[in-house]
Design a protein around this motif. Structure first.
Motif, PDB file in Angstrom:
ATOM      1  N   ASN A 172      31.008  11.655   7.676  1.00 49.00           N
ATOM      2  CA  ASN A 172      31.451  11.294   9.014  1.00 49.00           C
ATOM      3  C   ASN A 172      31.138  12.388  10.028  1.00 49.00           C
ATOM      4  O   ASN A 172      30.906  12.097  11.204  1.00 49.00           O
ATOM      5  CB  ASN A 172      32.953  10.985   9.009  1.00 49.00           C
ATOM      6  N   PHE A 192      31.133   5.180  11.619  1.00 45.08           N
ATOM      7  CA  PHE A 192      32.178   6.177  11.421  1.00 45.08           C
ATOM      8  C   PHE A 192      33.514   5.496  11.125  1.00 45.08           C
ATOM      9  O   PHE A 192      34.245   5.908  10.202  1.00 45.08           O
ATOM     10  CB  PHE A 192      32.307   7.059  12.668  1.00 45.08           C
ATOM     11  N   GLN A 239      35.766   5.859   7.714  1.00 44.58           N
ATOM     12  CA  GLN A 239      37.136   6.357   7.742  1.00 44.58           C
ATOM     13  C   GLN A 239      38.114   5.335   7.165  1.00 44.58           C
ATOM     14  O   GLN A 239      39.063   5.702   6.463  1.00 44.58           O
ATOM     15  CB  GLN A 239      37.543   6.731   9.162  1.00 44.58           C
ATOM     16  N   TRP A 264      36.764  16.164  16.376  1.00 44.05           N
ATOM     17  CA  TRP A 264      36.500  15.933  14.956  1.00 44.05           C
ATOM     18  C   TRP A 264      36.049  17.217  14.251  1.00 44.05           C
ATOM     19  O   TRP A 264      36.426  17.462  13.107  1.00 44.05           O
ATOM     20  CB  TRP A 264      35.437  14.851  14.762  1.00 44.05           C
TER      21      TRP A 264
END
Length: 296
Positions: free
Chosen positions: A159, A199, A203, A275
């Motif tokens: 990611n 992404f 997740q 992130w």
């Protein structure tokens, strides 16, 4: 001559009376009441407010507030886009819009600071003698005893690469827009939206296979709250960029007038940076000396 007198002789835009600020406030109030009532119901309680019991309608109150907020967002931003097309976004107005976006991102930074604070407060001082309850929650170590953590060099690393790539593609789109390359703008935005969706799927898969839950410990609570809110921001940013993609396909943006895209790009870069901090602290640093769950 009459038109010349009617046209404003200044760079500011006097906005016509709008219902959106009041309606947004009402929606936020309903959303908050519904959210609190829903959380109370999940733990077997109820919310009594102004002599009313919201126990049976908690979800629907929350849903009504959410619908109002989403409608206001659509209508208010549609009005802003319309004002821009009508030529009201002068250099002064555009500057103020940029200031507004900067302040919004600054408020989002402080929002995430709160979650990082909670995480580091629990992880840096897991066994303070004067905090017996905390030592019982964590076993005096971090991650808490019995907690197996995710391998940071597996899905979290994937990611990270995905978001870094998306930051590159949105920058490509911006560069293409500034040089009048409409095809490059559309391709860059389409790739960024696709990476944002990817992404979110990665997740979601990670959450479904996580070796711990929200209720396991303070580790699970801080992990899911911080990464979960970031994931929510990724979804919001993806929708933001998707709207920009549709507008780009419709020819809305030009090299001189494209604040809507610029705001979306700023927001996306903010999501990227957050992130990186999450990956470095919650995934990598917190895994030092911890038991890594097999296959995760």
């Amino acid at each position: 001559m009459a038109d010349a007198h009617a046209k404003p002789q200044h760079d500011y835009h006097i906005i016509a009376p709008s219902p959106w600020p009041a309606l947004a406030s009402l929606g936020a109030l309903i959303l908050a009441i519904g959210g609190v009532a829903w959380m109370q119901a999940l733990k077997g309680g109820s919310l009594n407010l102004f002599g009313l019991d919201f126990a049976s309608a908690n979800f629907w109150i929350f849903a009504i507030g959410m619908v109002i907020i989403l409608y206001v967002m659509y209508a208010w931003w549609s009005d802003t886009i319309k004002e821009g097309k009508e030529g009201h976004h002068t250099p002064v107005v555009s500057l103020h819009l940029r200031y507004g976006m900067i302040m919004f991102i600054a408020s989002e930074v402080m929002f995430f600071v709160a979650w990082f604070w909670a995480f580091f407060d629990a992880s840096l001082f897991p066994g303070e003698v004067q905090q017996v309850a905390r030592a019982e929650f964590t076993g005096g170590v971090w991650p808490p005893k019995g907690i197996e953590v995710l391998d940071p060099w597996h899905l979290p690393l994937y990611n990270t690469v995905i978001l870094l790539l998306s930051g590159t593609t949105v920058t490509w789109a911006h560069h293409a827009l500034l040089h009048g390359d409409r095809k490059g703008l559309i391709n860059g935005l389409a790739l960024t939206v696709g990476l944002g969706v990817l992404f979110s799927f990665v997740q979601a898969y990670e959450y479904m296979h996580a070796p711990f839950t929200f209720h396991d410990s303070i580790y699970g609570a801080t992990f899911f709250m911080s990464t979960g809110f970031h994931g929510f921001h990724v979804i919001v940013g993806t929708i933001f960029l998707l709207v920009c993609l549709f507008r780009a396909m419709g020819g809305d943006f030009s090299p001189r007038h494209h604040f809507g895209f610029e705001a979306a790009a700023w927001y996306w870069h903010f999501v990227d940076v957050v992130w990186l901090f999450l990956f470095a602290s919650i995934y990598v640093w917190a895994s030092f000396g911890a038991t890594i769950a097999e296959g995760h």
